[in-house]
Design a protein around this motif. Sequence first.
Motif, PDB file in Angstrom:
ATOM      1  N   ALA A  53      19.320  42.222  45.291  1.00 53.19           N
ATOM      2  CA  ALA A  53      19.582  40.790  45.146  1.00 53.19           C
ATOM      3  C   ALA A  53      18.618  40.148  44.154  1.00 53.19           C
ATOM      4  N   VAL A  54      17.364  40.558  44.214  1.00 53.74           N
ATOM      5  CA  VAL A  54      16.373  40.012  43.275  1.00 53.74           C
ATOM      6  C   VAL A  54      16.737  40.388  41.844  1.00 53.74           C
ATOM      7  N   LEU A  55      17.179  41.630  41.655  1.00 59.26           N
ATOM      8  CA  LEU A  55      17.556  42.067  40.314  1.00 59.26           C
ATOM      9  C   LEU A  55      18.821  41.360  39.841  1.00 59.26           C
ATOM     10  N   ALA A  56      19.781  41.141  40.765  1.00 58.82           N
ATOM     11  CA  ALA A  56      20.992  40.414  40.387  1.00 58.82           C
ATOM     12  C   ALA A  56      20.652  38.981  39.987  1.00 58.82           C
ATOM     13  N   GLN A  57      19.678  38.400  40.671  1.00 56.23           N
ATOM     14  CA  GLN A  57      19.222  37.049  40.286  1.00 56.23           C
ATOM     15  C   GLN A  57      18.533  37.078  38.918  1.00 56.23           C
ATOM     16  N   ARG A 266      26.494  47.952  46.285  1.00 56.16           N
ATOM     17  CA  ARG A 266      27.282  47.508  45.140  1.00 56.16           C
ATOM     18  C   ARG A 266      26.495  47.687  43.835  1.00 56.16           C
ATOM     19  N   PHE A 267      25.233  47.359  43.887  1.00 58.65           N
ATOM     20  CA  PHE A 267      24.387  47.515  42.697  1.00 58.65           C
ATOM     21  C   PHE A 267      24.363  48.983  42.266  1.00 58.65           C
ATOM     22  N   ALA A 268      24.136  49.873  43.229  1.00 58.64           N
ATOM     23  CA  ALA A 268      24.084  51.306  42.922  1.00 58.64           C
ATOM     24  C   ALA A 268      25.428  51.812  42.420  1.00 58.64           C
ATOM     25  N   LEU A 269      26.519  51.317  43.009  1.00 65.81           N
ATOM     26  CA  LEU A 269      27.860  51.747  42.606  1.00 65.81           C
ATOM     27  C   LEU A 269      28.148  51.356  41.161  1.00 65.81           C
ATOM     28  N   HIS A 270      27.814  50.141  40.776  1.00 68.04           N
ATOM     29  CA  HIS A 270      28.015  49.724  39.386  1.00 68.04           C
ATOM     30  C   HIS A 270      27.269  50.639  38.423  1.00 68.04           C
ATOM     31  N   LEU A 271      26.028  50.954  38.755  1.00 70.51           N
ATOM     32  CA  LEU A 271      25.235  51.796  37.868  1.00 70.51           C
ATOM     33  C   LEU A 271      25.808  53.209  37.793  1.00 70.51           C
ATOM     34  N   GLU A 272      26.253  53.724  38.929  1.00 67.23           N
ATOM     35  CA  GLU A 272      26.798  55.081  38.959  1.00 67.23           C
ATOM     36  C   GLU A 272      28.123  55.159  38.204  1.00 67.23           C
TER      37      GLU A 272
END
Length: 882
Positions: A53-57, A266-272
């Motif tokens: 969440a911090v990285l998405a922000q 979700r963050f990991a899925l996007h990167l993968e």
Amino acid sequence: MTSSAVPLPPLPRLPVAVPRSGVSTEARVALRQLVGDLDRAIALAFRDGADAAVLAQRRSESVTRIVAHVWMACLGEVGDAALFAIGGFGRGLLFPYSDIDLLALVQHADASRLRALEQCFATFWDIGLKVGHAVRDPAQCKTLAAAEASVFTSLLDARRLAGDPALDASLRAIVEAPDMWPPQAYLQARLAERDARYARFDDTAYNLEPNLKDGPGGLRTLDSLRWLGRRLAHAADFPDMVTEGLLDPAECDTLLQAEATLRRYRFALHLEARRPEERLLFDYQRALAAQLGFEDEHERNLGVEQFMQGYYRAASQVERLGWQIAERFVEMLEPPSVAQPVGADFVRYGARVAVCDPDLFTHRPAALVDIFIARLDQKGVIGFTADTMRRVHQATAAMGTQLADDPQVLASFLQLLRHGAPAVDALWRMNRHGLLAAILPAFGKVFGRMQYDLFHVYTVDEHTLRVLRNVARFADASTQAEFPLACEVWATLPKPEVLLLAALFHDIAKGRGGDHSVLGEEDARSFGRKLGLPEEDIERVAWLVRWHLLMSTTAQRQDITDPDVVHRFAESVAGRERLGQLYLLTIADIIGTSPRLWNAWKDRLLADLYTATRYALRREAKPSSGAVARVQVCREQAMALLMADGNDRMAVERLWDSFPMVSFLRHRPEQIAWQSAQILSGQGKLPLISVNPLSVRGSTELFVYAPDRDGLFANVTAMLDRLHFSVMEARVLSSPDGKAMDTFALLEAETQKPASPERAEELQQRLHRALLQSAQIMPSRRSMSRHLKHFQMTPRIDFKQSDGRTQMALVCSDRPGLLAAVTQVMMACEVRVHDARIATFGERVEDFFQLTDRRNEPLSETQQQRLWQALRERIGPQSLSA
């Protein structure tokens, strides 16, 4: 390094002075490099453990600066236009590959302004920002927002990035207008959107490849709750809902923790995936599990299963609380009606039940179960009041597994189970509140537990609840046409609670590393004693749990037309009541594992085994298994059928002189009569191909009567593969006069249903033309599905000698044309097939063959080794992936 200690990527440094003429080519290259550096730095920080969440922000903040920079370069300081972030970007969150949703609000869209906007949006794409945009004036925004709740909702999240500050007021005026989606209308619209969205995912969060964003319990559910809170209660976030009394602190924490899990995944899925993928596809699950630190504990608790269990638990908590909070919003807008007493402890407000004493569950924990019983006993009740739902949840969380040892709670639970089929709905609702897992802690251990295969479509807890619901369907008169025998059997059960408990415990021990049937039997005995069940009922429940797979494996892997098979099964069951319970549990289990597993073939197969076993149990002595007696009974019954249709007895007798005796042992009288009639009407023309679209076994029956030759079986299976038929069973016989008498039970491969008359005619004609030629028929080449590619296994092949033949058991990965490929290998190895039983379980196939060599002798060790090697080369993982 902890997530809090991971350094965040710096915000991008941009020129202070921006030329009004637009973004130069050099500047675009620099900005594109900046965007790429930003994304790489964010990905690295995530892999180092930074909070998603911090990285998405941080990504949102960085993109905000870049977007504002480009806007100023293209449009400058304008007084009648502004750029707004909407969607997730409006909420200040941007995942690695999320779209950047923008709204350009303009008072007057003249030609020069539109050209500047086109240049601006083109620049975004040029520098690597994937934007979705709309250009509207305030009047258009108002009109669209009034017409569509989704447009109105997007304006709730709108955040100005650049341009005229005065346009903020224009958007606020639209959102805050009293006649713009009043609370009641907005609530109904959002609930309708939720229901439609959930329906696309079979109304369950427990899909094999769930959608993190839009699926039930996904991130969209959390967004929707925030939108409702903002519009209906002026509560912008979950802590604000606690202040407004819509959530308690524990529920707020649960939602925030679940959201953190979903965001991390979700963050990991996007990167993968390297794209805006929202589905946890099999393509990514193993890699994501490893990336996020999940390791295999043992073969029945894989790292990928633990990873997916984390998702399922988070999504189910969001889904459960989402329903409860939605009910609270409904109740907030619809004040309760006049109270009507329901017994001593409860009261009814219209269609909802509530507690009289707010502290009832604390003083008398058994009331937690009693209120679900009261809901069953009250006609027209649809649920509990919002406050009562919260108190049920709070009391359950506070007391936890203490409830499992409370005699009064267990007595109430037994009383509930004795309601029979209606109790299933109560159990399902108790599970949503966590109450079922508190009373039955072993059930809590399988909460969200997946099995990494294509056979088990749902998690263990979801599967168990679906099995219970399937059991309850047998008590519903409306299902009589679909399950006539099951409904009949249900009506004979003296104690439905025995079957309900067996359904609850049949898979409860999965994931522990041992045989779940054996471990589940121990759990069932222990819980039965805690409930105070009579010892004979405890034994019935324990036996059903231990042997819940017995009927399906017997029916699918053995020849149930053999009286010895039926007798052994009857000896194991040892009673008609237990047979009925096992029959119902078996059907409910198969349907609850995957809807695609149930078909008319299995329905008929299980019904035949049930009927034959019930007959065997009525006999005091072991039924005669003498071949001569069995042949005589079959001949007499088949002859009666043929004579009733006007056939000549002498012609039938002459024909039967050329039938092998084993055909009367392997086939039912109806099959013998049908095959005989087809041969007689064919008047000696060969090959004879006959197709019965819907046989008594619930499948399409194919009968091939032709001069016997090696390769015939392989050619037939190859043509069936070309025509997209699945072979459920094959009987390969040879007559004394050199005729092949092969029988196949078929279903359509796509639908798993019997063939239509038109398809049956097509099969008959094409197979007849093919067999008139001597050329070898090759199976069609079809690519393997994406799903199957992720579940390959090395084939397991076992041989055993029996009754002058070699029995071969083949367990391997499924793929299109598998049986045709296997028979091609057998033909190449000079092996003859005499019988075949085909069973598919998700991605795994378990087939059984009776084989000989070309001299009809059992296979030698050398021949077995040759066949074993050839099969592994043809259908092993390497060739499948090729």
